[in-house]
Design a protein around this motif. Structure first.
Motif, mmCIF file in Angstrom:
data_model
loop_
_atom_site.group_PDB
_atom_site.id
_atom_site.type_symbol
_atom_site.label_atom_id
_atom_site.label_comp_id
_atom_site.label_asym_id
_atom_site.label_seq_id
_atom_site.Cartn_x
_atom_site.Cartn_y
_atom_site.Cartn_z
ATOM 1 N N ALA A 160 35.263 35.500 29.243
ATOM 2 C CA ALA A 160 34.520 36.357 30.161
ATOM 3 C C ALA A 160 34.670 37.816 29.790
ATOM 4 C CB ALA A 160 35.002 36.121 31.589
ATOM 5 N N PHE A 161 33.644 38.590 30.136
ATOM 6 C CA PHE A 161 33.657 40.036 29.963
ATOM 7 C C PHE A 161 33.120 40.638 31.247
ATOM 8 C CE2 PHE A 161 32.111 44.153 28.397
ATOM 9 C CZ PHE A 161 33.169 44.554 27.601
ATOM 10 N N ASN A 162 33.922 41.499 31.877
ATOM 11 C CA ASN A 162 33.549 42.025 33.199
ATOM 12 C C ASN A 162 32.801 43.354 33.141
ATOM 13 O OD1 ASN A 162 35.483 43.950 32.632
ATOM 14 N ND2 ASN A 162 36.949 43.228 34.164
ATOM 15 N N GLY A 163 32.379 43.745 31.943
ATOM 16 C CA GLY A 163 31.691 45.014 31.783
ATOM 17 C C GLY A 163 32.571 46.073 31.162
ATOM 18 N N HIS A 164 33.890 45.868 31.224
ATOM 19 C CA HIS A 164 34.843 46.822 30.658
ATOM 20 C C HIS A 164 35.848 46.143 29.731
ATOM 21 C CE1 HIS A 164 33.311 49.709 33.580
ATOM 22 N NE2 HIS A 164 33.491 48.801 34.515
ATOM 23 N N ALA A 165 36.281 44.954 30.111
ATOM 24 C CA ALA A 165 37.288 44.234 29.333
ATOM 25 C C ALA A 165 37.054 42.735 29.467
ATOM 26 C CB ALA A 165 38.695 44.602 29.803
ATOM 27 N N GLY A 166 37.550 41.990 28.485
ATOM 28 C CA GLY A 166 37.358 40.543 28.485
ATOM 29 C C GLY A 166 38.665 39.801 28.657
ATOM 30 N N TRP A 167 38.543 38.513 28.961
ATOM 31 C CA TRP A 167 39.715 37.650 29.102
ATOM 32 C C TRP A 167 39.347 36.228 28.724
ATOM 33 C CZ3 TRP A 167 39.232 33.789 32.873
ATOM 34 C CH2 TRP A 167 38.216 33.971 33.828
ATOM 35 N N VAL A 178 24.364 36.269 41.189
ATOM 36 C CA VAL A 178 25.602 35.960 40.469
ATOM 37 C C VAL A 178 26.673 36.917 40.985
ATOM 38 C CG1 VAL A 178 26.774 35.796 38.249
ATOM 39 C CG2 VAL A 178 24.347 35.200 38.419
ATOM 40 N N ASP A 179 27.693 36.389 41.611
ATOM 41 C CA ASP A 179 28.753 37.196 42.196
ATOM 42 C C ASP A 179 29.568 37.886 41.101
ATOM 43 O OD1 ASP A 179 30.872 38.279 43.617
ATOM 44 O OD2 ASP A 179 31.126 36.528 44.908
ATOM 45 N N ASP A 180 29.800 39.197 41.238
ATOM 46 C CA ASP A 180 30.582 39.946 40.254
ATOM 47 C C ASP A 180 31.997 39.402 40.105
ATOM 48 O OD1 ASP A 180 28.554 41.679 39.577
ATOM 49 O OD2 ASP A 180 29.135 43.201 41.035
ATOM 50 N N LYS A 181 32.514 38.759 41.139
ATOM 51 C CA LYS A 181 33.879 38.231 41.086
ATOM 52 C C LYS A 181 34.033 37.135 40.031
ATOM 53 C CE LYS A 181 34.977 39.246 45.927
ATOM 54 N NZ LYS A 181 35.355 38.662 47.246
ATOM 55 N N LYS A 182 32.938 36.488 39.672
ATOM 56 C CA LYS A 182 33.006 35.421 38.670
ATOM 57 C C LYS A 182 33.481 35.933 37.319
ATOM 58 C CE LYS A 182 29.521 32.240 40.533
ATOM 59 N NZ LYS A 182 30.449 31.110 40.673
ATOM 60 N N PHE A 183 33.283 37.231 37.044
ATOM 61 C CA PHE A 183 33.612 37.787 35.736
ATOM 62 C C PHE A 183 35.031 38.364 35.689
ATOM 63 C CE2 PHE A 183 29.068 38.296 36.621
ATOM 64 C CZ PHE A 183 28.512 37.570 35.588
ATOM 65 N N GLU A 184 35.700 38.419 36.834
ATOM 66 C CA GLU A 184 37.026 39.022 36.888
ATOM 67 C C GLU A 184 38.113 38.010 36.541
ATOM 68 O OE1 GLU A 184 37.529 42.164 37.199
ATOM 69 O OE2 GLU A 184 35.414 42.642 37.609
#
Length: 375
Positions: free
Chosen positions: A212-219, A352-358
């Motif tokens: 995943a990539f949240n717009g700033h960092a990935g995991w 698409v909920d933003d929380k999914k990318f965190e």
């Protein structure tokens, strides 16, 4: 190391993480990723002073150059041990490479592991006799003057996918399909949201492998007790590129310089190559179909202290959805393998909920947890 679900998960995110990372559940954290490798990994000797976040890509470059997996040098489960002779040899080879480049090429990385090994653990010292008449290299073609400019190619790409106005009307995308890797097939979901959020979930029997990539960092997350790990700087660059929702209109802003070069056919189609470059970074090669204008291939390189790891992505099966052409298939290839994703269902402009990318909160790591090892 055999291709376990962890190794498989790493491939899905368009770059490969060395399986040695499995020795420490979370991998180097954001706090210690830039620390010297010897402060994060165990038994570092010849790579002392190397940033910790460069150890995994460096190990992968060695794997790519020799065509071997981690256990060719390392002992399973105890990577810090020096029980295997190839590990001792690898340390000597790293020192030899550094010395050759220092003494002969002003420290520039002209000679690498691959220069001699060429994908085999035993380098070939005797020229090979060809089966037939050896092919002589042809003089380089000088077709640059007849080629379109980078501006013209990138503008044609925007129009080929439907135009900037049509692109801007789409703000999210949910894709479902299959991923084929090593003769196996698994379901996959890819969720993307403008301007640059993306998450891939591969549904494995033991659980989901996630990138995943949240717009700033990935995991990256995998089944089991191992907590999610944060991506390194290079991984963030790679997956950040793939997460760019409006890629056709954003490409012009991503690079300080463009060069246009001729290229061989891809899939029987004539293509033109655009090389994007930024100061201090490895270039990216982008290949566009001369007739349709669509992007059909990208090749990027991840720098390591020993050499560059290449990743090639081929885009195919473009289909129009809501006025925008989207590749329903992409194939990711690296020196040690490849996988193909085929989309079977696609929805756009869905919530698409933003929380999914965190990244989920990780449980505390026990004090006795051991660090992984390198060279």
């Amino acid at each position: 190391m055999k291709r376990t679900s962890l190794h498989f998960a790493a491939a899905i995110i368009f770059f490969t993480a060395c399986a040695a990372l499995a020795q420490r559940p979370a991998g180097p954290s954001a706090e210690d990723s830039a620390s010297p490798a010897e402060q994060v990994f165990k038994n570092i000797q010849v790579l002392k002073g190397t940033p910790a976040n460069q150890i995994v890509p460096t190990m992968q470059f060695i794997s790519n150059s020799l065509g071997v997996e981690c256990e060719f040098c390392h002992v399973r489960g105890t990577f810090e041990k020096d029980d295997k002779k190839p590990k001792q040899t690898a340390r000597q080879m790293i020192q030899m490479q550094v010395a050759i480049n220092r003494d002969n090429f002003k420290g520039e990385r002209e000679v690498t592991c691959f220069s001699c090994h060429r994908g085999a653990h035993d380098p070939v010292g005797v020229p090979i006799i060809a089966e037939g008449e050896p092919k002589r290299p042809e003089p380089e073609k000088t077709e640059t003057a007849a080629l379109p400019t980078a501006e013209e190619i990138l503008s044609k790409y925007i129009q080929a996918v439907g135009g900037a106005a049509a692109l801007e009307k789409i703000n999210s995308r949910v894709e479902k399909g299959t991923i084929n890797f090593g003769g196996q097939q698994f379901p996959i979901e890819v969720l993307a949201k403008a301007p640059n959020k993306r998450i891939s979930l591969v549904h494995m029997p033991a659980g989901d492998n996630i990138t995943a990539f949240n717009g700033h960092a990935g995991w990256v997350g995998s089944p089991g007790p191992r907590p999610p790990r944060e991506m390194s700087e290079q991984e963030n660059e790679a997956f950040g590129f793939d997460s760019t929702f409006y890629l056709p209109t954003e490409l012009k802003k991503m690079f300080a310089q463009f060069r246009v070069r001729p290229a061989e056919k891809i899939g029987g189609h004539d293509v033109v190559q655009v090389i994007g470059a930024n100061p201090g970074k490895a270039p990216m090669r982008l290949f566009f179909d001369k007739e349709s204008g669509l992007l059909v291939r990208s090749i990027r390189y991840a720098d390591t202290p020993l050499g560059r790891n290449p990743t090639q992505v081929d885009y195919a099966d473009y289909r129009a959805e809501s006025g925008v052409k989207i590749p329903y298939q992409w194939t990711v290839a690296r020196p040690l393998g490849r996988f193909t994703i085929q989309v079977t269902e696609l929805q756009q402009n869905v919530p698409v909920d933003d929380k999914k990318f965190e990244k989920p909160a990780a449980a505390a790591v026990a004090p006795a947890e051991q660090k992984p090892a390198g060279k």
